[in-house]
Design a protein around this motif. Structure first.
Motif, PDB file in Angstrom:
ATOM      1  N   VAL A 299       2.160  47.382  15.744  1.00 45.31           N
ATOM      2  CA  VAL A 299       0.986  47.560  15.064  1.00 45.31           C
ATOM      3  C   VAL A 299       0.004  46.535  16.040  1.00 45.31           C
ATOM      4  CG1 VAL A 299      -0.605  47.771  12.958  1.00 45.31           C
ATOM      5  CG2 VAL A 299       1.737  48.489  12.897  1.00 45.31           C
ATOM      6  N   GLU A 300      -1.019  47.212  16.767  1.00 41.32           N
ATOM      7  CA  GLU A 300      -1.919  46.446  17.465  1.00 41.32           C
ATOM      8  C   GLU A 300      -2.987  46.351  17.069  1.00 41.32           C
ATOM      9  OE1 GLU A 300      -1.128  48.127  21.358  1.00 41.32           O
ATOM     10  OE2 GLU A 300       1.091  47.384  21.529  1.00 41.32           O
ATOM     11  N   PRO A 301      -3.766  45.362  16.254  1.00 40.26           N
ATOM     12  CA  PRO A 301      -4.894  45.291  16.071  1.00 40.26           C
ATOM     13  C   PRO A 301      -5.677  45.016  17.212  1.00 40.26           C
ATOM     14  CG  PRO A 301      -3.822  43.443  15.099  1.00 40.26           C
ATOM     15  CD  PRO A 301      -2.887  44.386  15.650  1.00 40.26           C
ATOM     16  N   GLN A 302      -7.062  45.568  17.429  1.00 39.25           N
ATOM     17  CA  GLN A 302      -7.943  45.167  18.553  1.00 39.25           C
ATOM     18  C   GLN A 302      -9.017  44.635  18.419  1.00 39.25           C
ATOM     19  OE1 GLN A 302      -7.907  49.036  20.390  1.00 39.25           O
ATOM     20  NE2 GLN A 302      -5.757  48.420  21.467  1.00 39.25           N
ATOM     21  N   GLN A 303      -9.742  44.916  16.991  1.00 36.82           N
ATOM     22  CA  GLN A 303     -11.125  44.512  16.795  1.00 36.82           C
ATOM     23  C   GLN A 303     -11.165  44.461  15.318  1.00 36.82           C
ATOM     24  OE1 GLN A 303     -14.025  47.172  18.212  1.00 36.82           O
ATOM     25  NE2 GLN A 303     -15.713  45.497  18.383  1.00 36.82           N
ATOM     26  N   TYR A 304     -11.888  43.477  14.567  1.00 42.78           N
ATOM     27  CA  TYR A 304     -12.089  43.183  13.352  1.00 42.78           C
ATOM     28  C   TYR A 304     -13.539  43.108  13.135  1.00 42.78           C
ATOM     29  CZ  TYR A 304      -7.343  41.341  13.268  1.00 42.78           C
ATOM     30  OH  TYR A 304      -5.754  41.212  13.397  1.00 42.78           O
ATOM     31  N   LEU A 305     -13.922  43.945  12.197  1.00 43.62           N
ATOM     32  CA  LEU A 305     -15.537  44.212  12.047  1.00 43.62           C
ATOM     33  C   LEU A 305     -15.514  43.974  10.427  1.00 43.62           C
ATOM     34  CD1 LEU A 305     -15.568  47.732  13.563  1.00 43.62           C
ATOM     35  CD2 LEU A 305     -16.526  45.583  14.678  1.00 43.62           C
ATOM     36  N   ALA A 306     -16.500  42.972  10.117  1.00 42.42           N
ATOM     37  CA  ALA A 306     -16.737  42.519   8.670  1.00 42.42           C
ATOM     38  C   ALA A 306     -17.433  43.498   8.144  1.00 42.42           C
ATOM     39  CB  ALA A 306     -16.774  40.944   8.507  1.00 42.42           C
ATOM     40  N   VAL A 307     -17.353  43.520   6.928  1.00 40.92           N
ATOM     41  CA  VAL A 307     -18.012  44.598   6.355  1.00 40.92           C
ATOM     42  C   VAL A 307     -18.286  44.055   4.862  1.00 40.92           C
ATOM     43  CG1 VAL A 307     -18.460  46.929   5.190  1.00 40.92           C
ATOM     44  CG2 VAL A 307     -17.205  46.589   7.206  1.00 40.92           C
ATOM     45  N   GLY A 308     -19.391  43.148   4.760  1.00 36.49           N
ATOM     46  CA  GLY A 308     -19.504  42.324   3.351  1.00 36.49           C
ATOM     47  C   GLY A 308     -18.379  41.060   3.322  1.00 36.49           C
ATOM     48  N   ASP A 309     -18.384  40.528   2.156  1.00 36.09           N
ATOM     49  CA  ASP A 309     -17.364  39.257   2.000  1.00 36.09           C
ATOM     50  C   ASP A 309     -16.107  39.724   1.713  1.00 36.09           C
ATOM     51  OD1 ASP A 309     -19.592  37.572   2.292  1.00 36.09           O
ATOM     52  OD2 ASP A 309     -19.997  37.440   0.389  1.00 36.09           O
ATOM     53  N   ASP A 310     -15.862  40.891   1.105  1.00 37.63           N
ATOM     54  CA  ASP A 310     -14.455  41.134   0.747  1.00 37.63           C
ATOM     55  C   ASP A 310     -13.834  42.364   1.671  1.00 37.63           C
ATOM     56  OD1 ASP A 310     -15.893  43.113  -0.036  1.00 37.63           O
ATOM     57  OD2 ASP A 310     -14.923  43.397  -2.149  1.00 37.63           O
ATOM     58  N   ARG A 311     -14.482  42.805   2.979  1.00 33.12           N
ATOM     59  CA  ARG A 311     -13.626  43.894   3.237  1.00 33.12           C
ATOM     60  C   ARG A 311     -14.035  43.657   5.062  1.00 33.12           C
ATOM     61  NH1 ARG A 311     -15.775  48.809   0.614  1.00 33.12           N
ATOM     62  NH2 ARG A 311     -14.445  47.912  -0.782  1.00 33.12           N
ATOM     63  N   VAL A 312     -13.177  44.243   5.568  1.00 30.81           N
ATOM     64  CA  VAL A 312     -12.901  44.308   6.931  1.00 30.81           C
ATOM     65  C   VAL A 312     -12.279  45.455   7.600  1.00 30.81           C
ATOM     66  CG1 VAL A 312     -10.737  43.343   7.104  1.00 30.81           C
ATOM     67  CG2 VAL A 312     -12.227  42.763   8.996  1.00 30.81           C
ATOM     68  N   VAL A 313     -13.008  46.079   8.504  1.00 31.35           N
ATOM     69  CA  VAL A 313     -12.566  47.215   9.182  1.00 31.35           C
ATOM     70  C   VAL A 313     -11.655  46.925  10.471  1.00 31.35           C
ATOM     71  CG1 VAL A 313     -12.900  49.544  10.430  1.00 31.35           C
ATOM     72  CG2 VAL A 313     -14.098  48.946   8.353  1.00 31.35           C
ATOM     73  N   VAL A 314     -10.365  46.976  10.715  1.00 31.32           N
ATOM     74  CA  VAL A 314      -9.662  46.822  11.868  1.00 31.32           C
ATOM     75  C   VAL A 314      -9.355  47.972  12.544  1.00 31.32           C
ATOM     76  CG1 VAL A 314      -7.664  45.592  12.554  1.00 31.32           C
ATOM     77  CG2 VAL A 314      -8.702  44.965  10.329  1.00 31.32           C
ATOM     78  N   LEU A 315      -9.693  48.042  13.834  1.00 35.02           N
ATOM     79  CA  LEU A 315      -9.536  49.043  14.744  1.00 35.02           C
ATOM     80  C   LEU A 315      -8.492  48.565  15.834  1.00 35.02           C
ATOM     81  CD1 LEU A 315     -13.164  49.799  15.907  1.00 35.02           C
ATOM     82  CD2 LEU A 315     -11.999  50.747  13.960  1.00 35.02           C
ATOM     83  N   GLY A 316      -7.500  49.668  16.091  1.00 31.17           N
ATOM     84  CA  GLY A 316      -6.094  49.297  16.779  1.00 31.17           C
ATOM     85  C   GLY A 316      -5.328  50.530  17.269  1.00 31.17           C
ATOM     86  N   CYS A 317      -4.234  50.220  17.753  1.00 35.15           N
ATOM     87  CA  CYS A 317      -3.272  51.196  17.901  1.00 35.15           C
ATOM     88  C   CYS A 317      -1.959  51.117  17.535  1.00 35.15           C
ATOM     89  CB  CYS A 317      -3.248  51.289  19.451  1.00 35.15           C
ATOM     90  SG  CYS A 317      -4.735  52.105  20.412  1.00 35.15           S
ATOM     91  N   TYR A 318      -1.074  52.318  17.055  1.00 28.58           N
ATOM     92  CA  TYR A 318       0.240  52.150  16.993  1.00 28.58           C
ATOM     93  C   TYR A 318       0.856  52.758  18.175  1.00 28.58           C
ATOM     94  CZ  TYR A 318      -0.833  52.403  11.841  1.00 28.58           C
ATOM     95  OH  TYR A 318      -1.751  52.701  10.595  1.00 28.58           O
ATOM     96  N   ARG A 319       1.968  51.789  18.412  1.00 30.17           N
ATOM     97  CA  ARG A 319       2.676  52.417  19.879  1.00 30.17           C
ATOM     98  C   ARG A 319       4.178  52.218  19.471  1.00 30.17           C
ATOM     99  NH1 ARG A 319      -1.859  50.143  22.404  1.00 30.17           N
ATOM    100  NH2 ARG A 319      -3.228  51.670  23.502  1.00 30.17           N
ATOM    101  N   GLY A 320       4.716  53.114  20.238  1.00 33.84           N
ATOM    102  CA  GLY A 320       6.051  52.947  19.970  1.00 33.84           C
ATOM    103  C   GLY A 320       6.850  54.271  20.084  1.00 33.84           C
ATOM    104  N   ALA A 321       8.001  54.439  19.325  1.00 35.21           N
ATOM    105  CA  ALA A 321       8.742  55.793  19.469  1.00 35.21           C
ATOM    106  C   ALA A 321       9.527  55.804  18.220  1.00 35.21           C
ATOM    107  CB  ALA A 321       9.834  55.618  20.780  1.00 35.21           C
ATOM    108  N   ALA A 322      10.193  56.962  18.080  1.00 38.47           N
ATOM    109  CA  ALA A 322      11.120  57.344  17.088  1.00 38.47           C
ATOM    110  C   ALA A 322      12.334  56.713  17.502  1.00 38.47           C
ATOM    111  CB  ALA A 322      11.207  58.794  16.800  1.00 38.47           C
ATOM    112  N   ARG A 323      13.157  56.200  16.348  1.00 39.54           N
ATOM    113  CA  ARG A 323      14.302  55.471  16.821  1.00 39.54           C
ATOM    114  C   ARG A 323      15.511  56.445  17.291  1.00 39.54           C
ATOM    115  NH1 ARG A 323      14.241  50.293  15.775  1.00 39.54           N
ATOM    116  NH2 ARG A 323      12.732  49.618  13.857  1.00 39.54           N
ATOM    117  N   ASP A 324      15.340  57.801  17.081  1.00 32.37           N
ATOM    118  CA  ASP A 324      16.203  58.800  17.670  1.00 32.37           C
ATOM    119  C   ASP A 324      15.831  59.199  19.021  1.00 32.37           C
ATOM    120  OD1 ASP A 324      14.134  60.559  17.220  1.00 32.37           O
ATOM    121  OD2 ASP A 324      14.858  61.843  15.827  1.00 32.37           O
TER     122      ASP A 324
END
Length: 131
Positions: free
Chosen positions: A69-94
């Protein structure tokens, strides 16, 4: 705002280290997670409480995928909320599918603990055939 970003950063540290105890301490008792419908293995939907999210979503994904789970950017939205943009990367274990999916996480925090997480992702990008 800084506290909410710190909570979000702690989430990604716990996920990267498979730290279930850290996740349990991070999530508030009244935590609510909303996971994108269409996620593999039936993990989409609303999950109430830390155990529901930890065992019903993150542990189930970890059993079946080797995911970063690769977070790339944190965008604050008020005092109690943040939007995090990023990517999931990997593969199924099978070894049958790969994952390369962008995400947006809307994280809400209170008193240093996470009270809500809404995940938005392209669920089709969780099952890219491996050739």
């Amino acid at each position: 705002m800084a506290d909410t970003v710190a909570v979000a950063q702690r989430l990604y540290e716990c996920l990267a280290n498979a730290d279930g105890r850290g996740l349990s301490e991070l999530l508030a008792d009244d935590f609510v997670g909303v996971v994108s419908d269409g996620m593999p293995h039936g993990v989409g939907g609303v999950h109430r409480g830390p155990a529901a999210m930890i065992t019903g979503v993150w542990a189930r994904i970890a059993e079946r995928y080797n995911i970063r789970v690769e977070p790339q950017q944190y965008l604050a939205v008020g005092d109690d909320r943040v939007v995090v943009l990023g990517c999931y990367r990997g593969a199924a274990r099978d070894g049958t599918t790969a994952v390369d999916a962008a995400f947006a996480h809307v994280i809400t925090a209170r008193d240093g603990r996470m009270t809500a997480l809404r995940q938005i992702t392209d669920t089709a990008r969780w099952s890219i055939p491996v050739s």
